[in-house]
Scaffold this active site. Structure first.
Site, PDB file in Angstrom:
ATOM      1  N   ARG A  27     -29.545  -3.013   2.178  1.00 49.90           N
ATOM      2  CA  ARG A  27     -29.198  -3.916   1.064  1.00 49.90           C
ATOM      3  C   ARG A  27     -28.613  -3.180  -0.140  1.00 49.90           C
ATOM      4  NH1 ARG A  27     -34.045  -5.918   2.834  1.00 49.90           N
ATOM      5  NH2 ARG A  27     -33.786  -7.811   4.074  1.00 49.90           N
ATOM      6  N   LYS A  59     -14.606  -3.682  -5.830  1.00 49.40           N
ATOM      7  CA  LYS A  59     -14.372  -4.529  -4.651  1.00 49.40           C
ATOM      8  C   LYS A  59     -14.419  -3.651  -3.414  1.00 49.40           C
ATOM      9  CE  LYS A  59     -11.355  -8.191  -6.347  1.00 49.40           C
ATOM     10  NZ  LYS A  59     -10.028  -8.796  -6.137  1.00 49.40           N
ATOM     11  N   GLU A 115       1.535  -0.042  -8.691  1.00 49.15           N
ATOM     12  CA  GLU A 115       0.397  -0.559  -9.476  1.00 49.15           C
ATOM     13  C   GLU A 115       0.439   0.007 -10.901  1.00 49.15           C
ATOM     14  OE1 GLU A 115      -1.212  -2.872  -7.880  1.00 49.15           O
ATOM     15  OE2 GLU A 115      -0.801  -2.353  -5.796  1.00 49.15           O
ATOM     16  N   LYS A 154      -7.134  -0.910 -15.879  1.00 46.27           N
ATOM     17  CA  LYS A 154      -7.846  -1.677 -14.843  1.00 46.27           C
ATOM     18  C   LYS A 154      -9.327  -1.809 -15.220  1.00 46.27           C
ATOM     19  CE  LYS A 154      -8.691  -3.062 -10.294  1.00 46.27           C
ATOM     20  NZ  LYS A 154      -8.712  -2.884  -8.862  1.00 46.27           N
ATOM     21  N   GLU A 200     -13.677 -11.698 -11.125  1.00 49.87           N
ATOM     22  CA  GLU A 200     -12.396 -12.367 -10.983  1.00 49.87           C
ATOM     23  C   GLU A 200     -12.457 -13.872 -11.192  1.00 49.87           C
ATOM     24  OE1 GLU A 200      -9.941 -10.720  -7.934  1.00 49.87           O
ATOM     25  OE2 GLU A 200      -8.621 -12.438  -7.948  1.00 49.87           O
ATOM     26  N   ARG A 226      -9.102 -11.066 -14.772  1.00 48.03           N
ATOM     27  CA  ARG A 226      -8.793 -10.167 -13.662  1.00 48.03           C
ATOM     28  C   ARG A 226      -7.576 -10.629 -12.860  1.00 48.03           C
ATOM     29  NH1 ARG A 226     -13.367  -6.783 -10.270  1.00 48.03           N
ATOM     30  NH2 ARG A 226     -11.901  -5.706  -8.937  1.00 48.03           N
ATOM     31  N   ASN A 246      -2.907  -9.541 -10.536  1.00 47.74           N
ATOM     32  CA  ASN A 246      -2.165 -10.100  -9.408  1.00 47.74           C
ATOM     33  C   ASN A 246      -0.661 -10.173  -9.692  1.00 47.74           C
ATOM     34  OD1 ASN A 246      -2.822 -10.861  -6.817  1.00 47.74           O
ATOM     35  ND2 ASN A 246      -2.587 -13.036  -7.272  1.00 47.74           N
ATOM     36  N   HIS A 252       2.040  -9.777  -7.061  1.00 49.94           N
ATOM     37  CA  HIS A 252       1.345  -9.811  -5.777  1.00 49.94           C
ATOM     38  C   HIS A 252       1.462 -11.146  -5.040  1.00 49.94           C
ATOM     39  CE1 HIS A 252      -0.193  -5.958  -7.021  1.00 49.94           C
ATOM     40  NE2 HIS A 252      -0.910  -5.827  -5.913  1.00 49.94           N
ATOM     41  N   HIS A 312       2.481 -10.145  -1.660  1.00 43.02           N
ATOM     42  CA  HIS A 312       1.618 -10.353  -0.485  1.00 43.02           C
ATOM     43  C   HIS A 312       2.320 -11.197   0.568  1.00 43.02           C
ATOM     44  CE1 HIS A 312      -2.398  -9.500  -2.724  1.00 43.02           C
ATOM     45  NE2 HIS A 312      -2.080  -8.482  -1.953  1.00 43.02           N
ATOM     46  N   HIS A 332       2.417  -1.596   1.022  1.00 48.74           N
ATOM     47  CA  HIS A 332       1.947  -2.537   0.005  1.00 48.74           C
ATOM     48  C   HIS A 332       2.729  -2.370  -1.305  1.00 48.74           C
ATOM     49  CE1 HIS A 332      -0.718  -5.023  -2.349  1.00 48.74           C
ATOM     50  NE2 HIS A 332      -0.905  -4.017  -3.193  1.00 48.74           N
TER      51      HIS A 332
HETATM   52  N1  LIG Z   1     -10.911  -2.468  -3.500  1.00 48.50           N
HETATM   53  C1  LIG Z   1      -9.860  -2.801  -4.196  1.00 48.50           C
HETATM   54  O1  LIG Z   1      -9.938  -3.276  -5.341  1.00 48.50           O
HETATM   55  C2  LIG Z   1      -8.500  -2.571  -3.600  1.00 48.50           C
HETATM   56  C3  LIG Z   1      -7.363  -2.640  -4.415  1.00 48.50           C
HETATM   57  C4  LIG Z   1      -6.134  -2.364  -3.849  1.00 48.50           C
HETATM   58  C5  LIG Z   1      -6.049  -2.022  -2.505  1.00 48.50           C
HETATM   59  N2  LIG Z   1      -7.173  -1.969  -1.746  1.00 48.50           N
HETATM   60  C6  LIG Z   1      -7.115  -1.580  -0.311  1.00 48.50           C
HETATM   61  O2  LIG Z   1      -6.692  -0.237  -0.231  1.00 48.50           O
HETATM   62  C7  LIG Z   1      -6.096  -0.020   1.047  1.00 48.50           C
HETATM   63  C8  LIG Z   1      -4.846   0.809   0.872  1.00 48.50           C
HETATM   64  O3  LIG Z   1      -5.187   2.034   0.275  1.00 48.50           O
HETATM   65  P1  LIG Z   1      -4.213   3.301   0.312  1.00 48.50           P
HETATM   66  O4  LIG Z   1      -2.871   2.869  -0.083  1.00 48.50           O
HETATM   67  O5  LIG Z   1      -4.887   4.377  -0.412  1.00 48.50           O
HETATM   68  O6  LIG Z   1      -4.089   3.588   1.878  1.00 48.50           O
HETATM   69  P2  LIG Z   1      -4.876   4.523   2.898  1.00 48.50           P
HETATM   70  O7  LIG Z   1      -6.281   4.709   2.562  1.00 48.50           O
HETATM   71  O8  LIG Z   1      -4.568   3.972   4.245  1.00 48.50           O
HETATM   72  O9  LIG Z   1      -4.118   5.910   2.743  1.00 48.50           O
HETATM   73  C9  LIG Z   1      -2.741   5.967   3.040  1.00 48.50           C
HETATM   74  C10 LIG Z   1      -2.413   7.121   3.995  1.00 48.50           C
HETATM   75  O10 LIG Z   1      -2.456   8.336   3.290  1.00 48.50           O
HETATM   76  C11 LIG Z   1      -3.284   9.277   3.956  1.00 48.50           C
HETATM   77  N3  LIG Z   1      -3.882  10.085   2.892  1.00 48.50           N
HETATM   78  C12 LIG Z   1      -4.724   9.639   1.936  1.00 48.50           C
HETATM   79  N4  LIG Z   1      -4.940  10.602   1.033  1.00 48.50           N
HETATM   80  C13 LIG Z   1      -4.242  11.681   1.417  1.00 48.50           C
HETATM   81  C14 LIG Z   1      -4.046  12.978   0.884  1.00 48.50           C
HETATM   82  N5  LIG Z   1      -4.570  13.345  -0.285  1.00 48.50           N
HETATM   83  N6  LIG Z   1      -3.279  13.825   1.576  1.00 48.50           N
HETATM   84  C15 LIG Z   1      -2.681  13.452   2.744  1.00 48.50           C
HETATM   85  N7  LIG Z   1      -2.804  12.237   3.278  1.00 48.50           N
HETATM   86  C16 LIG Z   1      -3.568  11.359   2.621  1.00 48.50           C
HETATM   87  C17 LIG Z   1      -4.229   8.452   4.760  1.00 48.50           C
HETATM   88  O11 LIG Z   1      -4.692   9.183   5.886  1.00 48.50           O
HETATM   89  C18 LIG Z   1      -3.356   7.273   5.164  1.00 48.50           C
HETATM   90  O12 LIG Z   1      -2.599   7.600   6.306  1.00 48.50           O
HETATM   91  C19 LIG Z   1      -5.862  -1.390   1.635  1.00 48.50           C
HETATM   92  O13 LIG Z   1      -6.794  -1.606   2.661  1.00 48.50           O
HETATM   93  C20 LIG Z   1      -6.118  -2.346   0.498  1.00 48.50           C
HETATM   94  O14 LIG Z   1      -6.631  -3.584   0.917  1.00 48.50           O
HETATM   95  C21 LIG Z   1      -8.383  -2.231  -2.278  1.00 48.50           C
HETATM   96 ZN   LIG Z   2      -1.710  -4.063  -5.120  1.00 45.03          ZN
END
Ligand SMILES: NC(=O)c1ccc[n+]([C@@H]2O[C@H](COP(=O)([O-])OP(=O)(O)OC[C@H]3O[C@@H](n4cnc5c(N)ncnc54)[C@H](O)[C@@H]3O)[C@@H](O)[C@H]2O)c1
Ligand SMILES: [Zn+2]
Length: 365
Positions: free
Chosen positions: A121, A143, A185, A228, A238, A242, A246, A249, A253, A266
């Site tokens: 939990r 999130k 972003e 942020k 949200e 918040r 968007n 987006h 999206h 993205h």
């Molecule tokens: N929680 C939230 O508020 C929130 C907000 C925006 C996005 N997200 C989520 O985040 C995800 C996308 O995140 P992302 O863009 O970081 O993608 P990701 O985590 O998939 O990383 C992108 C790529 O870069 C590689 N990588 C990461 N760091 C590296 C480094 N330092 N050196 C070499 N390679 C590296 C990873 O292996 C991957 O192939 C999505 O699932 C999205 O839904 C969440």
């Molecule tokens: Zn985004």
């Protein structure tokens, strides 16, 4: 080193930003977690040298570390991987005072965060983001979650970390296209909240990732994290403010889904989405000028991101997708549109023909 405090009453935490932070991360983490047992969850793609450095630092600080690598890519944010993490935690006899440290981009962060939110939990969680997107976006605001075959981020929880460590050195190994994607972003933060920051980006974007640009990069990541953090600090769940995050987006999206999540990153979709929102505003709102629109489009392009809708995507289909955006509310799609650079409003009266006209005008040849 810079520190940004995310103000969320008893769930407040620090985000530290700087260089060479992984080496000393163990000591910092030791101070915010209750016990010694910790799971270091990391993205395989960021394994070397970053995971080794962090594991060593955690052990050096007296933590008892179990390491678990997960495959790179969005597919990893799934129930199978989540269950696998629960099993590792349970089979190693992790107790309530244990913690989980996630090293990676948004994928490792969202998955690790949700594992931490749900195991026993809720256990202590620390994020060590390694992409620009994760540093300025996914690691701020709590999130967490996974995808289902039916859609992205359909299961999750709000679970705030105890600490976020942003070591900009890790960006050395990040692909340029991933880096650019995260810049979307950052540009968004300027448009929605801070005209001076937007101008700072206009002045300093080009050399941001060169050695000479380091101070500017620190300022950029810090200012984006602050923006942020300020927004989520006002509206953790949200219900109001918040939503301004968007911006870009709704159409972004829709394009991402229409291009089936693989062809475009993205941030690329958000680039197009912001250009579209800006053009839509130009057609509706007299306070938003052609010059404002040009500044927005120019900055997105300078960040290496697209501002045109791929020719093979159909405008009607993109429009249809905006209606099923998860964040749409009943009674119509709400758009976040700028009134001037640094300020946005939410509007509910955008007409379909306006959106279609914009999508067609922005179509790439
Ligand atoms: N929680 C939230 O508020 C929130 C907000 C925006 C996005 N997200 C989520 O985040 C995800 C996308 O995140 P992302 O863009 O970081 O993608 P990701 O985590 O998939 O990383 C992108 C790529 O870069 C590689 N990588 C990461 N760091 C590296 C480094 N330092 N050196 C070499 N390679 C590296 C990873 O292996 C991957 O192939 C999505 O699932 C999205 O839904 C969440
Ligand atoms: Zn985004």
């Amino acid at each position: 080193m810079e520190t940004v405090r995310v103000q969320l009453a008893e769930r407040s935490y620090d985000i530290v930003i700087g260089k060479g932070l992984l080496e000393g991360a163990g000591q910092r983490i030791r101070q915010v977690v209750p016990g010694r047992q910790t799971l270091l969850l990391y993205d395989q793609g960021v394994a070397n040298p970053w995971a080794d450095t962090l594991a060593e630092s955690l052990r050096g600080a007296g933590l008892d570390v179990t390491e678990q690598a997960v495959p790179s890519g969005e597919k990893t944010k799934c129930s199978d991987q989540l269950i696998a993490i629960w099993h590792v935690l349970a089979s190693q006899g992790f107790t309530r005072d244990c913690s989980l440290v996630a090293l990676g981009g948004g994928v490792a962060g969202d998955l690790g965060g949700f594992a931490a939110a749900s195991f026993l939990r809720g256990i202590a969680y620390v994020q060590v983001p390694t992409t620009i997107l994760a540093m300025v976006d996914s690691s701020v605001g709590g999130k967490t979650g996974i995808n289902l075959p039916q859609g992205k981020n359909l299961v999750g929880a709000f679970w705030q970390p105890r600490l976020v460590i942003e070591d900009l050195d890790v960006l050395e190994t990040l692909d340029k296209s991933e880096r650019n994607s995260g810049m979307a972003e950052i540009i968004k933060h300027g448009i929605i909240r801070d005209a001076d920051y937007f101008r700072f980006l206009e002045d300093h974007l080009d050399g941001l990732f060169s050695p000479d640009g380091f101070e500017n990069l620190v300022h950029t990541v810090k200012r984006s994290v602050e923006i942020k953090a300020e927004v989520v600090g006002t509206d953790e769940r949200e219900s109001g403010l918040r939503r301004i995050l968007n911006f870009g987006h709704t159409i972004g999206h829709a394009i991402e889904a229409e291009a089936s999540y693989s062809a475009l990153r993205h941030g690329e979709c958000v680039g197009i989405g912001m250009a579209a929102a800006s053009l839509l505003t130009l057609k509706r709102n007299e306070t938003w000028t052609a010059r404002d629109h040009q500044r927005v489009v120019r900055l997105i392009e300078r960040a290496g991101l697209p501002t045109r809708v791929p020719g093979e995507l159909d405008a009607e289909s993109i429009l249809a997708r905006t209606r099923i955006d998860k964040k749409a509310v009943s009674g119509g799609v709400r758009y976040v549109l700028p009134t001037r650079i640094g300020h946005v409003q939410t509007v509910a009266d955008v007409r379909d023909d306006q959106v279609l006209a914009v999508l067609r005008e922005l179509r790439a040849d």
